[in-house]
Design a protein around this motif. Structure first.
Motif, PDB file in Angstrom:
ATOM      1  N   LEU A 148       0.851  -1.194   0.000  1.00 38.86           N
ATOM      2  CA  LEU A 148       0.000   0.000   0.000  1.00 38.86           C
ATOM      3  C   LEU A 148       0.884   1.241   0.000  1.00 38.86           C
ATOM      4  O   LEU A 148       1.690   1.427   0.907  1.00 38.86           O
TER       5      LEU A 148
ATOM      6  N   MET B 177      -1.322  -1.054  -4.215  1.00 44.25           N
ATOM      7  CA  MET B 177      -2.523  -0.258  -3.985  1.00 44.25           C
ATOM      8  C   MET B 177      -2.097   1.156  -3.594  1.00 44.25           C
ATOM      9  O   MET B 177      -1.115   1.345  -2.885  1.00 44.25           O
TER      10      MET B 177
ATOM     11  N   THR C 298      -5.178  -0.534  -7.873  1.00 48.65           N
ATOM     12  CA  THR C 298      -6.314  -0.363  -6.969  1.00 48.65           C
ATOM     13  C   THR C 298      -6.106   0.884  -6.116  1.00 48.65           C
ATOM     14  O   THR C 298      -5.011   1.129  -5.613  1.00 48.65           O
ATOM     15  N   THR C 299      -7.160   1.674  -5.965  1.00 46.14           N
ATOM     16  CA  THR C 299      -7.066   2.902  -5.156  1.00 46.14           C
ATOM     17  C   THR C 299      -8.182   2.923  -4.113  1.00 46.14           C
ATOM     18  O   THR C 299      -9.273   2.393  -4.344  1.00 46.14           O
ATOM     19  N   THR C 300      -7.879   3.540  -2.968  1.00 46.61           N
ATOM     20  CA  THR C 300      -8.890   3.741  -1.931  1.00 46.61           C
ATOM     21  C   THR C 300      -8.704   5.130  -1.334  1.00 46.61           C
ATOM     22  O   THR C 300      -7.630   5.722  -1.438  1.00 46.61           O
TER      23      THR C 300
ATOM     24  N   GLY D  49      -7.835   0.520   2.561  1.00 46.12           N
ATOM     25  CA  GLY D  49      -6.797  -0.191   1.834  1.00 46.12           C
ATOM     26  C   GLY D  49      -6.338  -1.432   2.573  1.00 46.12           C
ATOM     27  O   GLY D  49      -6.137  -2.489   1.964  1.00 46.12           O
TER      28      GLY D  49
ATOM     29  N   GLN E 127      -8.942  -4.180   2.238  1.00 45.40           N
ATOM     30  CA  GLN E 127      -8.877  -4.855   0.941  1.00 45.40           C
ATOM     31  C   GLN E 127      -7.634  -5.740   0.837  1.00 45.40           C
ATOM     32  O   GLN E 127      -7.677  -6.828   0.255  1.00 45.40           O
TER      33      GLN E 127
END
Length: 275
Positions: free
Chosen positions: A195, A227, A250-252, A258, A261
């Motif tokens: 992340l 991510m 993937t982004t949050t 994050g 996920q």
């Protein structure tokens, strides 16, 4: 050096220190002086006067040790090089002024006094400047290394999950460091999910986004998933306006989402214990 000057300095050292401190307060950067307590300023000033006088009495080796120690203290206090250069000039003016005001000198004696003071002070000035500069460069170099080590750490938070928190502006040099730490950390910690937290990155422009995308691609090539978390609304809008494609990553919006996920990707989840 003229024995008369040596004798005079030894006899009037405290008086000259007091006058010199007043002169330095008038001529130095107020911000540098005001942040210090009176005791620290006094101790530093006395160390300076003692250092200059010790050039007369000490061996070269001992004087070099003292000058190195003083330079380190000045750099640590954040005082500029002008503190040394102005300080030496003021000290020479004080010695000359006091000596010539207390007795009658002939023109020849005044000229000799000025020459003797220059012959004494100039080498000290040159050596202090050289030592200060070397100390400052060494300090800056060490600080830069320390900042680099702290600027892009990859932190393992769970088994197979690591986080890289980014804070501040990302330039080309820092992007290279991020890439190196990221790849080395993924292999070292055997991370399956990484992340990259950009909550602390103030601006995400095309260059920053490009570096982040490159980092994500590099992570994917070594077998992990990347991510990007901490996508604030203004950053999301900027990314859309710039037409930056983050479809492969993937982004949050938050680090918490994050992590949730990332746990799901590694077949785990956070559960609330009963009772």
């Amino acid at each position: 050096m003229n024995k008369e000057i040596v004798k005079y300095i030894k006899a009037h050292e405290d008086e000259m220190l007091s006058v010199w401190m007043e002169e330095m307060k008038k001529n130095s950067d107020e911000r540098s002086i005001n942040i210090l307590s009176n005791q620290v300023f006094y101790n530093t000033s006395k160390e300076f006067i003692d250092l200059v006088v010790s050039n007369i009495l000490d061996t070269d080796e001992k004087f070099n040790e003292k000058i190195n120690s003083f330079a380190e203290n000045i750099v640590a206090l954040g005082w500029p090089l002008t503190f040394i250069t102005i300080g030496l000039r003021k000290l020479k003016e004080i010695i000359y002024g006091k000596m010539t005001s207390e007795r009658e000198y002939t023109v020849e004696q005044i000229n000799k006094l000025m020459v003797d003071l220059d012959l004494w002070m100039n080498p000290i000035n040159d050596q202090m400047i050289e030592t200060y500069s070397a100390t400052w460069e060494r300090t800056v170099s060490l600080q830069k290394i320390a900042l680099q080590e702290l600027s892009a750490p990859l932190i393992p938070v769970f088994e197979k999950i690591s986080i890289m928190p980014l804070i501040g502006t990302i330039d080309t040099d820092r992007a290279r460091l991020i890439m190196e730490n990221l790849l080395n950390g993924v292999v070292k910690h055997r991370s399956e999910v990484v992340l990259i937290d950009i909550t602390g990155v103030p601006v995400v422009d095309t260059m920053v986004a490009h570096h982040i995308i490159q980092a994500g691609e590099a992570v994917r090539l070594v077998g992990a998933k990347c991510m990007i978390v901490g996508i604030r609304p203004e950053i999301a809008q900027t990314i859309v306006n710039l037409g930056i494609d983050l479809n492969q990553i993937t982004t949050t919006s938050t680090l918490r989402k994050g992590i949730e996920q990332a746990l799901e990707i590694t077949n785990r989840r956070i559960v609330k214990l009963e009772g």
